[in-house]
Design a protein around this motif. Structure first.
Motif, PDB file in Angstrom:
ATOM      1  N   GLU A 177     -28.368 -11.607  -1.675  1.00  0.00           N
ATOM      2  CA  GLU A 177     -28.282 -11.136  -0.290  1.00  0.00           C
ATOM      3  C   GLU A 177     -27.343  -9.941  -0.187  1.00  0.00           C
ATOM      4  N   VAL A 178     -26.368  -9.916  -1.093  1.00  0.00           N
ATOM      5  CA  VAL A 178     -25.428  -8.801  -1.135  1.00  0.00           C
ATOM      6  C   VAL A 178     -25.257  -8.380  -2.591  1.00  0.00           C
ATOM      7  N   LEU A 179     -25.235  -7.073  -2.793  1.00  0.00           N
ATOM      8  CA  LEU A 179     -25.098  -6.512  -4.139  1.00  0.00           C
ATOM      9  C   LEU A 179     -23.935  -5.528  -4.104  1.00  0.00           C
ATOM     10  N   VAL A 180     -22.945  -5.743  -4.947  1.00  0.00           N
ATOM     11  CA  VAL A 180     -21.787  -4.842  -4.991  1.00  0.00           C
ATOM     12  C   VAL A 180     -21.864  -3.980  -6.245  1.00  0.00           C
ATOM     13  N   CYS A 181     -21.821  -2.675  -6.067  1.00  0.00           N
ATOM     14  CA  CYS A 181     -21.769  -1.743  -7.193  1.00  0.00           C
ATOM     15  C   CYS A 181     -20.318  -1.452  -7.506  1.00  0.00           C
ATOM     16  N   LEU A 182     -19.893  -1.831  -8.707  1.00  0.00           N
ATOM     17  CA  LEU A 182     -18.518  -1.601  -9.144  1.00  0.00           C
ATOM     18  C   LEU A 182     -18.469  -0.287  -9.913  1.00  0.00           C
ATOM     19  N   GLY A 183     -18.162   0.781  -9.222  1.00  0.00           N
ATOM     20  CA  GLY A 183     -17.996   2.073  -9.877  1.00  0.00           C
ATOM     21  C   GLY A 183     -19.243   2.938  -9.856  1.00  0.00           C
ATOM     22  N   ALA A 184     -19.046   4.172 -10.298  1.00  0.00           N
ATOM     23  CA  ALA A 184     -20.076   5.209 -10.178  1.00  0.00           C
ATOM     24  C   ALA A 184     -21.309   4.918 -11.024  1.00  0.00           C
ATOM     25  N   THR A 185     -21.136   4.389 -12.215  1.00  0.00           N
ATOM     26  CA  THR A 185     -22.318   4.156 -13.064  1.00  0.00           C
ATOM     27  C   THR A 185     -23.274   3.186 -12.391  1.00  0.00           C
ATOM     28  N   ALA A 186     -22.724   2.104 -11.851  1.00  0.00           N
ATOM     29  CA  ALA A 186     -23.562   1.113 -11.173  1.00  0.00           C
ATOM     30  C   ALA A 186     -24.207   1.713  -9.927  1.00  0.00           C
ATOM     31  N   ARG A 222     -17.693   9.022  -0.797  1.00  0.00           N
ATOM     32  CA  ARG A 222     -18.295   9.201   0.512  1.00  0.00           C
ATOM     33  C   ARG A 222     -18.879   7.902   1.061  1.00  0.00           C
ATOM     34  N   GLU A 223     -19.436   7.079   0.205  1.00  0.00           N
ATOM     35  CA  GLU A 223     -20.267   5.948   0.660  1.00  0.00           C
ATOM     36  C   GLU A 223     -19.598   4.585   0.506  1.00  0.00           C
ATOM     37  N   ARG A 224     -18.455   4.550  -0.091  1.00  0.00           N
ATOM     38  CA  ARG A 224     -17.853   3.255  -0.402  1.00  0.00           C
ATOM     39  C   ARG A 224     -17.498   2.469   0.854  1.00  0.00           C
ATOM     40  N   GLY A 225     -17.543   1.144   0.686  1.00  0.00           N
ATOM     41  CA  GLY A 225     -17.030   0.279   1.735  1.00  0.00           C
ATOM     42  C   GLY A 225     -17.884   0.190   2.982  1.00  0.00           C
ATOM     43  N   THR A 226     -19.114   0.677   2.922  1.00  0.00           N
ATOM     44  CA  THR A 226     -20.017   0.497   4.063  1.00  0.00           C
ATOM     45  C   THR A 226     -21.257  -0.247   3.572  1.00  0.00           C
ATOM     46  N   LEU A 227     -21.925  -0.929   4.484  1.00  0.00           N
ATOM     47  CA  LEU A 227     -23.147  -1.639   4.107  1.00  0.00           C
ATOM     48  C   LEU A 227     -24.283  -0.636   4.017  1.00  0.00           C
ATOM     49  N   LEU A 228     -24.865  -0.559   2.832  1.00  0.00           N
ATOM     50  CA  LEU A 228     -25.960   0.381   2.601  1.00  0.00           C
ATOM     51  C   LEU A 228     -27.249  -0.420   2.409  1.00  0.00           C
ATOM     52  N   ALA A 235     -38.128 -10.821  -2.292  1.00  0.00           N
ATOM     53  CA  ALA A 235     -38.937 -11.895  -1.707  1.00  0.00           C
ATOM     54  C   ALA A 235     -38.931 -11.783  -0.187  1.00  0.00           C
ATOM     55  N   GLY A 236     -40.077 -11.825   0.415  1.00  0.00           N
ATOM     56  CA  GLY A 236     -40.197 -11.720   1.866  1.00  0.00           C
ATOM     57  C   GLY A 236     -39.764 -10.351   2.385  1.00  0.00           C
ATOM     58  N   GLY A 237     -39.678  -9.370   1.506  1.00  0.00           N
ATOM     59  CA  GLY A 237     -39.251  -8.030   1.904  1.00  0.00           C
ATOM     60  C   GLY A 237     -37.779  -7.960   2.267  1.00  0.00           C
ATOM     61  N   ASP A 238     -37.043  -9.011   1.909  1.00  0.00           N
ATOM     62  CA  ASP A 238     -35.654  -9.154   2.326  1.00  0.00           C
ATOM     63  C   ASP A 238     -34.699  -8.550   1.291  1.00  0.00           C
ATOM     64  N   ALA A 239     -34.501  -7.256   1.383  1.00  0.00           N
ATOM     65  CA  ALA A 239     -33.642  -6.564   0.415  1.00  0.00           C
ATOM     66  C   ALA A 239     -32.174  -6.851   0.696  1.00  0.00           C
ATOM     67  N   PRO A 240     -31.333  -6.883  -0.346  1.00  0.00           N
ATOM     68  CA  PRO A 240     -29.914  -7.145  -0.119  1.00  0.00           C
ATOM     69  C   PRO A 240     -29.203  -5.961   0.542  1.00  0.00           C
ATOM     70  N   ALA A 241     -28.097  -6.269   1.208  1.00  0.00           N
ATOM     71  CA  ALA A 241     -27.181  -5.209   1.621  1.00  0.00           C
ATOM     72  C   ALA A 241     -26.396  -4.796   0.379  1.00  0.00           C
ATOM     73  N   VAL A 242     -26.118  -3.513   0.253  1.00  0.00           N
ATOM     74  CA  VAL A 242     -25.391  -3.022  -0.915  1.00  0.00           C
ATOM     75  C   VAL A 242     -24.050  -2.447  -0.474  1.00  0.00           C
ATOM     76  N   VAL A 243     -23.007  -2.762  -1.221  1.00  0.00           N
ATOM     77  CA  VAL A 243     -21.685  -2.178  -0.989  1.00  0.00           C
ATOM     78  C   VAL A 243     -21.240  -1.532  -2.299  1.00  0.00           C
ATOM     79  N   ALA A 244     -20.831  -0.281  -2.231  1.00  0.00           N
ATOM     80  CA  ALA A 244     -20.299   0.396  -3.420  1.00  0.00           C
ATOM     81  C   ALA A 244     -18.782   0.462  -3.316  1.00  0.00           C
ATOM     82  N   THR A 245     -18.146   0.284  -4.444  1.00  0.00           N
ATOM     83  CA  THR A 245     -16.683   0.435  -4.480  1.00  0.00           C
ATOM     84  C   THR A 245     -16.271   1.045  -5.814  1.00  0.00           C
TER      85      THR A 245
END
Ligand code: URA
Ligand code: SF4
Length: 220
Positions: free
Chosen positions: A137-146, A159-165, A176-186
């Motif tokens: 449901e939520v996917l966190v990208c840890l760093g630029a490579t991710a 620019r994009e860190r710390g907001t729900l993308l 599943a069900g078209g229900d994509a996770p919210a993504v947060v980059a940090t």
């Protein structure tokens, strides 16, 4: 440095596999050159029912020896951030964009090298398979490579860190069900360790993790 000419991981990924079958198959992946020098594949690890997936770059020295993601110094920062943000690590799943450690040797030390585009693309089928099975449901990208692996090379953490993308379209991933996770980059936890102002860097990391924590509770 020679770039890999291998075909990528796709041929090694069993279809219809669950996480433990994927993990077992990844142990003998030869999808790029990185397996040759590393100790072992470091596959993702955690709760098969995880609502939160944490995505790092690549295993480090400790992870390579132990065979588990984020068990070294960066893992301690990650664990602290999760705990302080009120996220139970045992209900999350931790993985990396690239599953073998890439390094150069300096005396007895093994120095982390950033994976290149070829290696990231080669290893992608494992991440695609993990995301298809986990359906977070939520996917966190840890760093630029991710973050760049998901959003493309023009993505800027600063620019994009710390907001729900909204999750980008990822080739081969079906939500599943078209229900994509919210993504947060940090920032990457290793960047906290390397920073001249660790407290400020950690504070920023923690506040981004809190955004992820809120997104999780909001979605329960
Ligand atoms: N850094 C990462 O990106 N992943 C790990 O598993 C450990 C350190
Ligand atoms: Fe396979 Fe990824 Fe390891 Fe390359 S880095 S050999 S693609 S698991």
């Amino acid at each position: 440095m020679a770039e890999s000419t291998a075909q990528g991981a796709a041929a090694f990924v069993p279809s219809g596999a669950d996480l433990s079958e994927l993990r077992a198959a990844a142990a003998s992946c030869r999808g790029c050159e990185l397996y040759k020098h590393a100790t072992q594949t470091v596959f993702g690890d955690g709760d098969a029912d995880a609502k939160l997936v944490l995505l790092g770059e690549m295993p480090g020295d400790r992870e390579d020896r132990e065979g588990e993601p984020f068990v070294g110094p960066a893992g301690r920062i990650l664990a602290q951030g999760l705990e302080e943000a009120g996220i139970d690590r045992s209900t999350s799943y931790v993985t990396n964009v690239v599953k073998h450690f890439k390094f150069s040797e300096r005396g007895k030390r093994r120095i982390h090298e950033t994976p290149n585009r070829t290696e990231i693309v080669a290893c992608r089928p494992w991440l695609v398979a993990e995301l298809n099975v986990l359906q977070p449901e939520v996917l966190v990208c840890l760093g630029a490579t991710a973050a760049k692996a998901l959003f493309g090379s023009s993505f800027r953490i600063t620019r994009e860190r710390g907001t729900l993308l909204p999750a980008p379209d990822l080739e081969g991933v079906r939500w599943a069900g078209g229900d994509a996770p919210a993504v947060v980059a940090t920032v990457h936890p290793s960047a906290v360790l390397r920073s001249d102002d660790r407290a400020a860097m950690y504070g920023g990391f923690l506040s981004d993790m809190r955004v992820a924590a809120e997104a999780l509770t909001g979605r329960v």
